[in-house]
Write a protein that holds these residues in place. Structure first.
Motif, PDB file in Angstrom:
ATOM      1  N   CYS A 106       0.831  -1.207   0.000  1.00  0.00           N
ATOM      2  CA  CYS A 106       0.000   0.000   0.000  1.00  0.00           C
ATOM      3  C   CYS A 106       0.865   1.255   0.000  1.00  0.00           C
ATOM      4  O   CYS A 106       2.021   1.242   0.430  1.00  0.00           O
ATOM      5  CB  CYS A 106      -0.921   0.004   1.221  1.00  0.00           C
ATOM      6  SG  CYS A 106      -2.286  -1.172   1.126  1.00  0.00           S
ATOM      7  N   ASP A 107       0.291   2.355  -0.453  1.00  0.00           N
ATOM      8  CA  ASP A 107       1.014   3.624  -0.493  1.00  0.00           C
ATOM      9  C   ASP A 107       1.178   4.233   0.890  1.00  0.00           C
ATOM     10  O   ASP A 107       2.195   4.864   1.183  1.00  0.00           O
ATOM     11  CB  ASP A 107       0.273   4.627  -1.390  1.00  0.00           C
ATOM     12  CG  ASP A 107       0.185   4.150  -2.833  1.00  0.00           C
ATOM     13  OD1 ASP A 107       1.200   3.660  -3.348  1.00  0.00           O
ATOM     14  OD2 ASP A 107      -0.903   4.274  -3.425  1.00  0.00           O
ATOM     15  N   LEU A 108       0.171   4.072   1.739  1.00  0.00           N
ATOM     16  CA  LEU A 108       0.190   4.650   3.080  1.00  0.00           C
ATOM     17  C   LEU A 108      -0.313   3.626   4.087  1.00  0.00           C
ATOM     18  O   LEU A 108      -1.117   2.749   3.743  1.00  0.00           O
ATOM     19  CB  LEU A 108      -0.704   5.897   3.157  1.00  0.00           C
ATOM     20  CG  LEU A 108      -0.342   7.084   2.262  1.00  0.00           C
ATOM     21  CD1 LEU A 108      -1.425   8.161   2.364  1.00  0.00           C
ATOM     22  CD2 LEU A 108       1.018   7.657   2.626  1.00  0.00           C
ATOM     23  N   ARG A 109       0.141   3.792   5.337  1.00  0.00           N
ATOM     24  CA  ARG A 109      -0.267   2.895   6.404  1.00  0.00           C
ATOM     25  C   ARG A 109      -0.685   3.732   7.614  1.00  0.00           C
ATOM     26  O   ARG A 109       0.153   4.469   8.188  1.00  0.00           O
ATOM     27  CB  ARG A 109       0.887   1.952   6.788  1.00  0.00           C
ATOM     28  CG  ARG A 109       1.116   0.798   5.815  1.00  0.00           C
ATOM     29  CD  ARG A 109       2.562   0.365   5.757  1.00  0.00           C
ATOM     30  NE  ARG A 109       3.383   1.427   5.162  1.00  0.00           N
ATOM     31  CZ  ARG A 109       3.480   1.636   3.844  1.00  0.00           C
ATOM     32  NH1 ARG A 109       2.832   0.856   2.997  1.00  0.00           N
ATOM     33  NH2 ARG A 109       4.221   2.619   3.368  1.00  0.00           N
ATOM     34  N   VAL A 110      -1.956   3.635   7.983  1.00  0.00           N
ATOM     35  CA  VAL A 110      -2.508   4.345   9.137  1.00  0.00           C
ATOM     36  C   VAL A 110      -2.944   3.282  10.139  1.00  0.00           C
ATOM     37  O   VAL A 110      -3.605   2.308   9.759  1.00  0.00           O
ATOM     38  CB  VAL A 110      -3.705   5.225   8.734  1.00  0.00           C
ATOM     39  CG1 VAL A 110      -4.252   5.962   9.950  1.00  0.00           C
ATOM     40  CG2 VAL A 110      -3.306   6.217   7.642  1.00  0.00           C
ATOM     41  N   ALA A 111      -2.578   3.458  11.406  1.00  0.00           N
ATOM     42  CA  ALA A 111      -2.850   2.407  12.396  1.00  0.00           C
ATOM     43  C   ALA A 111      -3.447   2.980  13.672  1.00  0.00           C
ATOM     44  O   ALA A 111      -3.257   4.155  14.000  1.00  0.00           O
ATOM     45  CB  ALA A 111      -1.561   1.655  12.724  1.00  0.00           C
ATOM     46  N   VAL A 112      -4.143   2.130  14.391  1.00  0.00           N
ATOM     47  CA  VAL A 112      -4.665   2.504  15.705  1.00  0.00           C
ATOM     48  C   VAL A 112      -3.582   2.243  16.749  1.00  0.00           C
ATOM     49  O   VAL A 112      -2.701   1.403  16.547  1.00  0.00           O
ATOM     50  CB  VAL A 112      -5.948   1.710  16.049  1.00  0.00           C
ATOM     51  CG1 VAL A 112      -7.028   1.949  15.006  1.00  0.00           C
ATOM     52  CG2 VAL A 112      -5.651   0.213  16.180  1.00  0.00           C
ATOM     53  N   PRO A 113      -3.617   2.967  17.879  1.00  0.00           N
ATOM     54  CA  PRO A 113      -2.671   2.686  18.967  1.00  0.00           C
ATOM     55  C   PRO A 113      -2.771   1.226  19.403  1.00  0.00           C
ATOM     56  O   PRO A 113      -3.844   0.648  19.447  1.00  0.00           O
ATOM     57  CB  PRO A 113      -3.138   3.637  20.083  1.00  0.00           C
ATOM     58  CG  PRO A 113      -3.811   4.764  19.360  1.00  0.00           C
ATOM     59  CD  PRO A 113      -4.506   4.112  18.193  1.00  0.00           C
ATOM     60  N   GLY A 114      -1.628   0.647  19.711  1.00  0.00           N
ATOM     61  CA  GLY A 114      -1.596  -0.749  20.124  1.00  0.00           C
ATOM     62  C   GLY A 114      -1.288  -1.709  18.997  1.00  0.00           C
ATOM     63  O   GLY A 114      -1.087  -2.910  19.231  1.00  0.00           O
ATOM     64  N   THR A 115      -1.233  -1.195  17.765  1.00  0.00           N
ATOM     65  CA  THR A 115      -0.898  -2.046  16.619  1.00  0.00           C
ATOM     66  C   THR A 115       0.552  -2.521  16.732  1.00  0.00           C
ATOM     67  O   THR A 115       1.455  -1.740  17.025  1.00  0.00           O
ATOM     68  CB  THR A 115      -1.070  -1.259  15.300  1.00  0.00           C
ATOM     69  OG1 THR A 115      -2.457  -0.958  15.131  1.00  0.00           O
ATOM     70  CG2 THR A 115      -0.578  -2.068  14.105  1.00  0.00           C
ATOM     71  N   ARG A 116       0.761  -3.810  16.506  1.00  0.00           N
ATOM     72  CA  ARG A 116       2.116  -4.355  16.447  1.00  0.00           C
ATOM     73  C   ARG A 116       2.327  -4.975  15.072  1.00  0.00           C
ATOM     74  O   ARG A 116       1.382  -5.376  14.397  1.00  0.00           O
ATOM     75  CB  ARG A 116       2.343  -5.395  17.537  1.00  0.00           C
ATOM     76  CG  ARG A 116       2.329  -4.820  18.936  1.00  0.00           C
ATOM     77  CD  ARG A 116       2.908  -5.803  19.946  1.00  0.00           C
ATOM     78  NE  ARG A 116       2.161  -7.049  19.974  1.00  0.00           N
ATOM     79  CZ  ARG A 116       2.570  -8.160  20.597  1.00  0.00           C
ATOM     80  NH1 ARG A 116       3.737  -8.179  21.217  1.00  0.00           N
ATOM     81  NH2 ARG A 116       1.824  -9.250  20.600  1.00  0.00           N
ATOM     82  N   VAL A 117       3.600  -5.051  14.697  1.00  0.00           N
ATOM     83  CA  VAL A 117       3.969  -5.564  13.381  1.00  0.00           C
ATOM     84  C   VAL A 117       5.033  -6.643  13.563  1.00  0.00           C
ATOM     85  O   VAL A 117       6.054  -6.397  14.209  1.00  0.00           O
ATOM     86  CB  VAL A 117       4.530  -4.427  12.490  1.00  0.00           C
ATOM     87  CG1 VAL A 117       4.999  -4.980  11.151  1.00  0.00           C
ATOM     88  CG2 VAL A 117       3.491  -3.336  12.295  1.00  0.00           C
TER      89      VAL A 117
END
Length: 202
Positions: A106-117
Motif C-alpha cells: 500500500c502507499d500509506l499505512r494508518v494504524a490505531v494505537p496498540g498495533t504491532r507488526v
C-alpha cells in the motif's frame, strides 16, 4: 469473509473474519487478488479489517497445507502495488506474517494505537514473499528490515511510527475517516494526473 464497499471511486476492502483474527484462507487470498486486480478503475482503495487484529496472516490449517508458500500472496501484493490511485492500509490492529505483504504494497499505512507488526519467517522456516524485503527496506532501511525478518522482532506502534513503517496514528473510531480524508485530493484529481504523480514518486 471479504467485504467490498464502493462509493464513487473509493473502494473499501474489509477482511471480515474477526473470530479467527482475520487469518486468510486460500479462497480469501484469491478473492482479494481479484478485487485488487479489478480496482484499476478505483481512485483510491482503503484496505482494513474488523475486530482488534488487522490480520494474523495465513490461516493455520491452510498454512500447514501449503498456503504459506502460495504464489497468491505475491499476486495480491503485486496487484495492490499496481493500483493507479492511492492505496491506504487502515490497520485496525496488529498485522503479522504473510499479511505484511499487502500492507507493505500500500502507499500509506494508518494504524490505531496498540498495533504491532511482526513477520516471523525466520522462526517458521519460510522465505518472505519475493517483493516484501525490498519494500520493507525502502521504508525502514536494511538494518531495521533485518530486525523484523531475521531477528524476528515484534515492532510496537511507536517504534513502527518512528521507523516510518507506519505513516500516521488514528483512534479506532476515527480510523476510516482519517483514511478517507487522506484520499480526498486524489479522489478529486484527474485520474491521469494522480497516476502520473504516483509513477514519478516510484
Amino acid at each position: 469473509m471479504i467485504r467490498l464497499d464502493q462509493v464513487g471511486g473509493l473502494w473499501t476492502v474489509t477482511l471480515d473474519r474477526p473470530d479467527k483474527a482475520n487469518a486468510l484462507t486460500e479462497a480469501m487470498l484469491d478473492e482479494l487478488s481479484r478485487i485488487m486486480e479489478a480496482a484499476q478503475e478505483a481512485r483510491a482503495v482503503i484496505l482494513t479489517g474488523t475486530g482488534r487484529v488487522f490480520s494474523a496472516g495465513a490461516d493455520l490449517e491452510a498454512a500447514r497445507a501449503g498456503l504459506a508458500v502460495s504464489p497468491l500472496w505475491e499476486r495480491l501484493s503485486t496487484a495492490i502495488a499496481a493500483l493507479p490511485g492511492l492505496s491506504i492500509a487502515a490497520l485496525n490492529g496488529t498485522v503479522a506474517g504473510g499479511a505484511m505483504g499487502m500492507v507493505l504494497a500500500c502507499d500509506l499505512r494508518v494504524a490505531v494505537p496498540g498495533t504491532r507488526v511482526f513477520y516471523p519467517v525466520m522462526k517458521l522456516g519460510f522465505l518472505p514473499q519475493p517483493s516484501d524485503p525490498a519494500r520493507l527496506v525502502a521504508l525502514i532501511g536494511p538494518s531495521r528490515a533485518r530486525m523484523i525478518l531475521m531477528a524476528g522482532q515484534k515492532i510496537d506502534t511507536q517504534e513502527a511510527l518512528d521507523w516510518g513503517l507506519l505513516d500516521r496514528l488514528s483512534e479506532p473510531a476515527d480510523l476510516h475517516q482519517t483514511c478517507r480524508t487522506l484520499a480526498t485530493d486524489t479522489m478529486a484529481a484527474d485520474v491521469t494526473h494522480a497516476t502520473m504523480i504516483k509513477r514519478m514518486i516510484g
